[in-house]
Design a protein around this motif. Structure first.
Motif, short mmCIF file in Angstrom:
data_model
loop_
_atom_site.label_atom_id
_atom_site.label_comp_id
_atom_site.label_asym_id
_atom_site.label_seq_id
_atom_site.Cartn_x
_atom_site.Cartn_y
_atom_site.Cartn_z
N GLY A 92 -9.25 -13.99 -27.59
CA GLY A 92 -10.82 -14.93 -27.46
C GLY A 92 -11.87 -14.59 -28.96
O GLY A 92 -11.63 -13.58 -29.37
N SER A 93 -12.84 -15.39 -28.56
CA SER A 93 -14.30 -14.95 -29.65
C SER A 93 -14.12 -13.55 -28.96
O SER A 93 -14.64 -13.03 -27.58
CB SER A 93 -15.52 -15.76 -29.42
OG SER A 93 -16.19 -16.52 -28.39
N GLY A 94 -15.11 -12.78 -29.67
CA GLY A 94 -15.74 -11.92 -28.93
C GLY A 94 -18.10 -11.70 -28.52
O GLY A 94 -18.07 -13.27 -28.48
N GLY A 119 -13.00 -19.04 -23.54
CA GLY A 119 -12.12 -18.86 -25.43
C GLY A 119 -12.23 -17.05 -25.59
O GLY A 119 -12.66 -17.34 -26.84
N ARG A 120 -13.51 -16.58 -24.37
CA ARG A 120 -13.19 -15.35 -24.66
C ARG A 120 -12.43 -14.05 -24.63
O ARG A 120 -11.96 -14.30 -23.62
CB ARG A 120 -14.90 -14.52 -23.71
CG ARG A 120 -15.71 -15.65 -23.44
CD ARG A 120 -16.77 -15.89 -25.32
NE ARG A 120 -17.13 -14.48 -25.17
CZ ARG A 120 -18.00 -13.46 -25.04
NH1 ARG A 120 -18.73 -14.77 -24.42
NH2 ARG A 120 -18.51 -12.31 -24.88
N THR A 158 -8.79 -4.23 -28.35
CA THR A 158 -9.78 -5.57 -28.60
C THR A 158 -9.67 -5.00 -29.88
O THR A 158 -9.93 -3.88 -30.65
CB THR A 158 -10.66 -4.50 -27.33
OG1 THR A 158 -11.84 -3.31 -28.29
CG2 THR A 158 -10.61 -4.69 -25.99
#
Length: 242
Positions: free
Chosen positions: A21-23, A52-53, A90
């Motif tokens: 997902g987004s950061g 959505g992380r 990550t």
């Protein structure tokens, strides 16, 4: 629970969960003898997935679903596992979230990940507990190579501290000098925490170089900070810092 394994250079397998997902990516570090199946870790992972992380959970070697013997675990060993998983799973900036002993690991890993740190959230963070968490008699036994057992308020079996863990912990102490981290830091601590005194978070805030450090003391809360309201506070804190 869905999980995968990451193989360390020596072949031991570290269990982890990852959702893309987004950061910044959220990285949860459990406490002593805990794992990624705990309530706070699971709540954070589920929230991240809903939002959505990106989020990463892991079990240290000798804990949960990971390979290894708990008696062989040390802060240095577990820190290196965290660093390997962060590098492998990550991208970009990260927020480290550390519970109890995981709050100590959060600092040790953060010192190696300075350029990627977007923030840190400590939950009853317990840096240096090999120093303040044992009396002189217990320290003497550990220094002599004996395992020390303490009352376990959360289970039926006493909690062991093995000599290798204690000796390594004494070499990783941080609260006697400035901690050169400059990212935003949020420290959550129960006012009724009898395992890790709230004064530890106050001392940690003092020693961090960052000027953006906030402590939230939670009335009526003990060490675990696992009540519904405590978990909701954690998620609000992570959302605000990340």
């Amino acid at each position: 629970m869905d999980h995968a394994f990451y193989e360390m250079p020596d072949g031991r397998r570290i269990a982890y969960r990852h959702t893309p997902g987004s950061g910044p990516a959220l990285v949860f570090l459990p406490g002593y003898m805990s794992d990624m199946a705990g309530g706070k870790a699971t709540a954070l992972f589920d929230w991240a997935r809903e939002q959505g992380r990106a989020c990463l959970l892991l079990d240290y070697s000798g804990c949960g679903e990971s390979d290894g013997e708990f008696a062989e675990g040390t802060l240095s060993r577990w820190r290196d596992e965290v660093l390997e998983l962060v590098e492998a799973r990550t991208e970009g900036n990260i927020v480290l979230v550390g519970s109890s002993m995981g709050g100590w690991l959060m600092l040790l890993a953060g010192l190696k990940l300075v350029s990627r740190l977007a923030g840190m959230v400590g939950i009853a963070a317990a840096p240096d507990f090999t120093d303040w968490g044992y009396d002189a008699e217990q320290k003497a036994k550990l220094a002599a190579g004996e395992t020390v057992f303490q009352e376990n308020l959360y289970g039926t079996e006493p909690t062991p501290t093995h000599p290798a863990f204690w000796q390594d912990g004494e070499e990783q102490r941080l609260l006697d000098r400035e901690i050169p981290l400059d990212c935003p830091v949020r420290l959550l601590h129960g006012q009724l925490d009898h395992d890790v005194p709230p004064a530890i978070s106050l001392k940690l805030a003092q020693m961090l170089r960052s000027v953006d450090v906030q402590i939230t003391l939670v009335k009526g809360a003990g060490h675990r900070l696992s009540r519904d309201g405590d978990v909701a506070l954690l998620l609000r804190t992570v959302a605000a810092i990340a």
